[in-house]
Design an enzyme around this catalytic site. Structure first.
Site, short mmCIF file in Angstrom:
data_model
loop_
_atom_site.label_atom_id
_atom_site.label_comp_id
_atom_site.label_asym_id
_atom_site.label_seq_id
_atom_site.Cartn_x
_atom_site.Cartn_y
_atom_site.Cartn_z
N TYR A 52 -51.16 -8.32 22.95
CA TYR A 52 -50.26 -7.19 22.70
C TYR A 52 -49.20 -7.62 21.68
CZ TYR A 52 -47.39 -3.09 24.16
OH TYR A 52 -46.68 -1.93 24.21
N CYS A 53 -49.07 -6.85 20.58
CA CYS A 53 -48.04 -7.07 19.56
C CYS A 53 -48.16 -8.48 18.98
CB CYS A 53 -46.66 -6.80 20.16
SG CYS A 53 -45.33 -6.76 18.95
N ILE A 54 -47.10 -9.28 19.00
CA ILE A 54 -47.16 -10.62 18.42
C ILE A 54 -48.21 -11.48 19.12
CG2 ILE A 54 -45.36 -11.58 19.93
CD1 ILE A 54 -44.39 -13.24 17.59
N GLY A 86 -51.05 -10.29 20.04
CA GLY A 86 -52.30 -9.89 19.41
C GLY A 86 -52.48 -10.59 18.07
#
Length: 601
Positions: free
Chosen positions: A334-336, A338
């Protein structure tokens, strides 16, 4: 202005006594305010505004325009003065009538100006309309400014918008009818409580002003937030690994391990039962593992992305395989997290390691060639300031990141809650998502530099490769089956930028989904809510505009669509697994200990 009294029968003497007590409280609070401000740690001033060179170039551009195209500049000035004078004359005429009536044209609607007095009272309407005239003039002046590089124009536009938002009359007590009415109704108690709220927020952040968005006393980890049953089955210096208890008799053979962002806490995916992705996944019959990251202190200054990969991603994948006896896992980032999962997948590909069966990316950027709304924060002067802050403190403090993200939506995340808290004296709402938003984490100094310089500024992962752990990591090395979810109105990871990165990945099996709403609400969108829909289009060869134009819109949450994709890659059904095994005893119950760490220095 009309007013009302909470207790009309209150004797005049008692009212005076209450106001006197409130004034005494203000004196005491002022002393506290003085103490916190004199002891504040502060931060590098480069993190507050661009260098003087930007404004110097803007002024030079304006004067150049005045010399070469004076008619245009004069037209702009005359338009501003004409609107201002016409507005002034209209206000004088209204006052001359001797009655407080609504002007014929109260001006454009704006949700900041919902109090009827903004339209019906000559004073407040004059203030509102003059503010809107000033705002339009400043915005137009910046929009029409030539001879500036696109990057400089983008930054100037951003900071001009910040000035416009900051100068709204709603942000000042003397020109905010809601706050004035409330102060009269409460004999000044609202202002006393507001000052107390302000000082409390300053004290909580070492003198830095970060507006509290949620009532912290309304939530307790493990009691009414982050409550899905599970156990910590592994711990190292970087993370705790949580294995969740099954809720079905059988589960999919291939386990699922989730890597949340370490800028905030993992429980964004386990807020409460009604919107917990973790609970929903266990109810669908998956063996779910969650990484809970440490909240770094200055002793983590030399921790880099390589440490997050080795002691986070690779360690978690290894331990999950050992606990379950499986050769492969399905992974989510998720986000960073990812972005870093993509780095990890490239590394595994180059090492010939097939431990990851499929990967899912939530709002993850891997191609930073278009930095969008973050452009003002990714220039050298700002990042130089961050590096000086890191050199001083060892970490990038959570408060700095919170301020940065908040200013991207300043009216929603700074000024509106500040007005309610500091002027109206209200307690912040008991809102789980906003509580999570305020529970931030520091970033290790080395990792922050690697991310900002190598990934964001130089875009090395998408352009030539990112050097890490003795390898040049590339997007083309991401070849596992891939599902990416991006959010339509995401202001942190724009969906078109996520899409561009996915296009460059080497996977033959790629699915891309765009969900309605933003960075958080678009992901935390359970099927039961029946709120946001999503877009799908299998043709990833199109540019982002054509992809969305040709996409199918689907009502409802994207969770079931992703779960159907995941199920096909999760193997057969086997008896449910309980947390841990003989070599992985339960260390403590979820939510664990690392998640409780606060971002203090």
């Amino acid at each position: 202005m009309t007013t009302k009294t909470e207790d009309p029968a209150l004797p005049a003497g008692e009212t005076l006594e209450r106001m006197t007590m409130n004034l005494k409280k203000v004196e005491e609070l002022s002393e506290r305010l003085h103490r916190v401000m004199t002891s504040r740690q502060g931060h590098n001033p480069a993190l507050d505004a661009p260098g003087h060179d930007l404004f110097g170039r803007a002024a030079q551009s304006w004067w150049s325009e005045a010399v070469h195209n004076p008619a245009k500049v004069l037209e702009h000035q005359m338009s501003y003065w004409s609107d201002t004078m016409k507005h002034f004359v209209q206000a004088q005429q209204t006052l001359a009538k001797g009655k407080l009536s609504a002007p014929e044209d109260p001006g454009p609607s704006d949700r900041r100006f919902t109090n009827p007095l903004w339209d019906t009272h000559p004073y407040f309407n004059f203030v509102k309309q003059q503010y809107l005239i000033n705002a339009e003039a400043l915005t137009r002046a910046v929009d029409e400014m030539g001879d500036l590089e696109p990057l400089e124009k983008n930054r100037l536009t951003y900071f001009a918008r910040q000035i416009v938002d900051m100068m709204s009359p709603t942000n000042f007590l003397a020109t905010n009818p809601d706050a004035l009415e409330r102060a009269i109704e409460t004999e000044g108690q609202s202002l006393v409580q507001g000052l107390e709220n302000l000082i409390h927020d300053l004290e909580a952040n070492n003198g830095e002003l970060v507006v509290k968005l949620a009532d912290e006393d309304a939530f307790e980890l493990g009691r009414n937030i982050a409550t899905t049953p599970g156990s910590v089955v592994y711990r190292n210096r970087m993370m705790e690994l949580i294995q969740y208890a099954p809720t079905t008799d059988e589960v999919c053979k291939t386990p699922l391990v989730i890597f949340p962002p370490w800028i905030n806490k993992y429980y964004i995916l386990d807020l409460k039962a009604q919107n917990s992705m973790v609970k929903w996944l266990t109810d669908q019959g998956y063996s779910v593992f969650m990484v809970s990251w440490i909240n770094p202190d200055p002793t983590y200054a030399d921790i880099g992305l390589e440490d997050y990969i080795e002691d986070g991603y690779l360690a978690a994948i290894r331990e999950v395989r050992e606990i379950t006896g499986e050769k492969q896992v399905n992974a989510v980032g998720y986000c960073i997290a990812g972005t870093t999962l993509s780095l990890t997948l490239s590394l595994l590909k180059q090492r010939g390691d097939k431990s990851v069966k499929s990967a899912t990316l939530f709002t993850a950027l891997t191609d930073f060639s278009d930095q969008g709304e973050f452009t003002p924060f990714l220039t050298d002067d700002f990042i130089d300031g961050i590096e000086e802050e890191i050199a001083d403190k060892g970490v990038l403090p959570s408060v700095i990141m919170a301020r940065t993200f908040s200013f991207l939506r300043s009216n929603d995340l700074i000024y509106t809650p500040a007005i309610k808290s500091y002027m109206m004296g209200e307690t912040p709402p008991a809102f789980d998502l906003l509580y999570w938003n305020g529970d931030g984490a520091n970033l290790p100094g080395k990792m922050a530099r690697q991310y900002l310089r190598g990934l964001c500024q130089r875009n090395e992962l998408a352009e030539g490769g990112f050097e890490l752990l003795g390898h040049r990591l590339k997007l083309s090395d991401v070849t596992v089956p891939l599902c990416a979810i991006a959010c339509e109105t995401d202001h942190i990871a724009a969906w078109k930028d996520s899409y561009r990165g996915v296009q460059q990945m080497g996977s033959k099996d790629k699915t891309f989904i765009v969900t309605q709403s933003g960075h958080i609400a678009g992901i935390v969108n359970p099927p039961s809510r029946k709120k946001y829909g999503h877009y799908t289009n299998p043709d990833l060869s199109l540019d982002h505009t054509d992809w969305l134009e040709d996409a199918d819109f689907n009502e409802g949450s994207w969770w079931p669509r992703w779960e159907a994709w995941l199920k096909k890659r999760s193997g057969k059904q086997i008896p449910a697994r309980i947390p841990g095994d003989s070599s992985h005893p339960v260390l403590c119950e979820a939510p664990g200990t690392y998640v409780a760490g606060k971002a203090t220095l």
